[in-house]
Each structure stands twice: as structure tokens, then as C-alpha cells.
Write a protein that holds these residues in place. Sequence first.
Motif, short mmCIF file in Angstrom:
data_model
loop_
_atom_site.label_atom_id
_atom_site.label_comp_id
_atom_site.label_asym_id
_atom_site.label_seq_id
_atom_site.Cartn_x
_atom_site.Cartn_y
_atom_site.Cartn_z
N ASN A 199 0.82 -1.28 -0.20
CA ASN A 199 -0.14 0.11 -0.12
C ASN A 199 0.85 1.32 -0.09
O ASN A 199 0.42 2.31 -0.32
CB ASN A 199 -1.04 0.05 1.23
CG ASN A 199 -2.08 -1.00 1.24
OD1 ASN A 199 -2.59 -1.49 0.09
ND2 ASN A 199 -2.57 -1.54 2.31
N VAL A 200 2.03 1.04 0.38
CA VAL A 200 2.98 2.18 0.42
C VAL A 200 3.76 2.45 -0.92
O VAL A 200 3.55 3.67 -1.57
CB VAL A 200 4.26 2.11 1.60
CG1 VAL A 200 5.06 3.21 1.53
CG2 VAL A 200 3.32 1.95 2.77
N SER A 201 4.19 1.49 -1.46
CA SER A 201 5.17 1.69 -2.89
C SER A 201 4.10 1.19 -4.13
O SER A 201 4.47 1.60 -5.07
CB SER A 201 6.41 0.84 -2.61
OG SER A 201 5.81 -0.64 -2.64
N GLY A 202 3.22 0.45 -3.82
CA GLY A 202 2.30 -0.01 -4.94
C GLY A 202 2.82 -1.14 -5.73
O GLY A 202 2.56 -1.43 -6.64
N GLU A 203 3.96 -1.72 -4.94
CA GLU A 203 4.52 -2.87 -5.57
C GLU A 203 3.55 -4.02 -5.77
O GLU A 203 2.74 -4.38 -4.85
CB GLU A 203 5.62 -3.60 -4.78
CG GLU A 203 6.46 -4.66 -5.21
CD GLU A 203 7.51 -5.15 -4.10
OE1 GLU A 203 8.25 -6.14 -4.80
OE2 GLU A 203 7.79 -4.57 -3.15
N ASN A 204 3.57 -4.71 -6.96
CA ASN A 204 2.78 -5.60 -7.41
C ASN A 204 1.23 -5.38 -7.67
O ASN A 204 0.34 -6.20 -7.83
CB ASN A 204 2.66 -6.88 -6.39
CG ASN A 204 4.18 -7.64 -6.39
OD1 ASN A 204 4.78 -7.43 -7.45
ND2 ASN A 204 4.31 -8.11 -5.27
N LEU A 205 0.84 -4.02 -7.58
CA LEU A 205 -0.52 -3.68 -7.62
C LEU A 205 -0.67 -3.68 -9.10
O LEU A 205 -1.90 -4.06 -9.33
CB LEU A 205 -0.49 -2.02 -7.28
CG LEU A 205 -2.03 -1.55 -7.38
CD1 LEU A 205 -2.76 -2.16 -6.50
CD2 LEU A 205 -1.91 0.03 -7.27
#
Length: 120
Positions: A14-20
Motif C-alpha cells: 500500500n506504500v510503494s504500490g509494488e505488485n499492484l
Amino acid sequence: MLHSRLCPVFQVSNVSGENLNLLKMFLNLLSTRAPSHQDEPAEFQIDDTYSVPGVGTVVSGTTLRGTINLNDILLLGPDPVGHFHPIAIKSIHRKRMPVTKVVGGQTASFSLKKVKFIKG
């Protein structure tokens, strides 16, 4: 124990958006759970209307049943006196991308040919 139903798990930050992007891709590949009634006459429920400079009137909402294709002629209404007016679908967008058709259960935005801005 092996089940016939699988539930994928996505590890998303939710912080970096990784794998979004993987989650979005998966959700876009899912089919609708409601029947689309593609063989029935088209019906589109308008949720909102916009006046877009250079484009004209744009409506957004949900295709309740049937199939709506680019350049189809639909009936818009009823107006305050109960009449329906023929309108042409100039463009169709789903998730901000142009498409050539939508089917029952899908949300979309249509730009309409020669319709003055409607706000009710």
C-alpha cells in the motif's frame, strides 16, 4: 485437501504500490458473475453525464443487458414529457480505453453524436 475453487492471494504494498499492476491485471481478466443477457435488446443505465470540450456529450453508466456497438443507434429517454430520442454512439470507453462494444454487466462511457448537454 484440494478444492475446486481457488482464491488467489496477492502480496501488494500500500506504500510503494509494488505488485499492484498484477492485481489490476488479474481483476481485468475476471468475467462478470451476472448473466449478460447479450441476446436481449440493449439497455444502458446512465449514472452521470458530462460535457467534454471538443468531444460533446458523454454519458457513463452500466450496460444492463444486450450488446452496444460503436455507431449503434439507441433511444435516449424518457425526456420530461415521456418521449425517447434516437442517438448515435460516437465512441465507447471502458476503464479509459477505447473499445468497439460493451455487453450486459459492463460499465462504460459513451460519447453521443449531436446531443446537447443533458443534466437532470
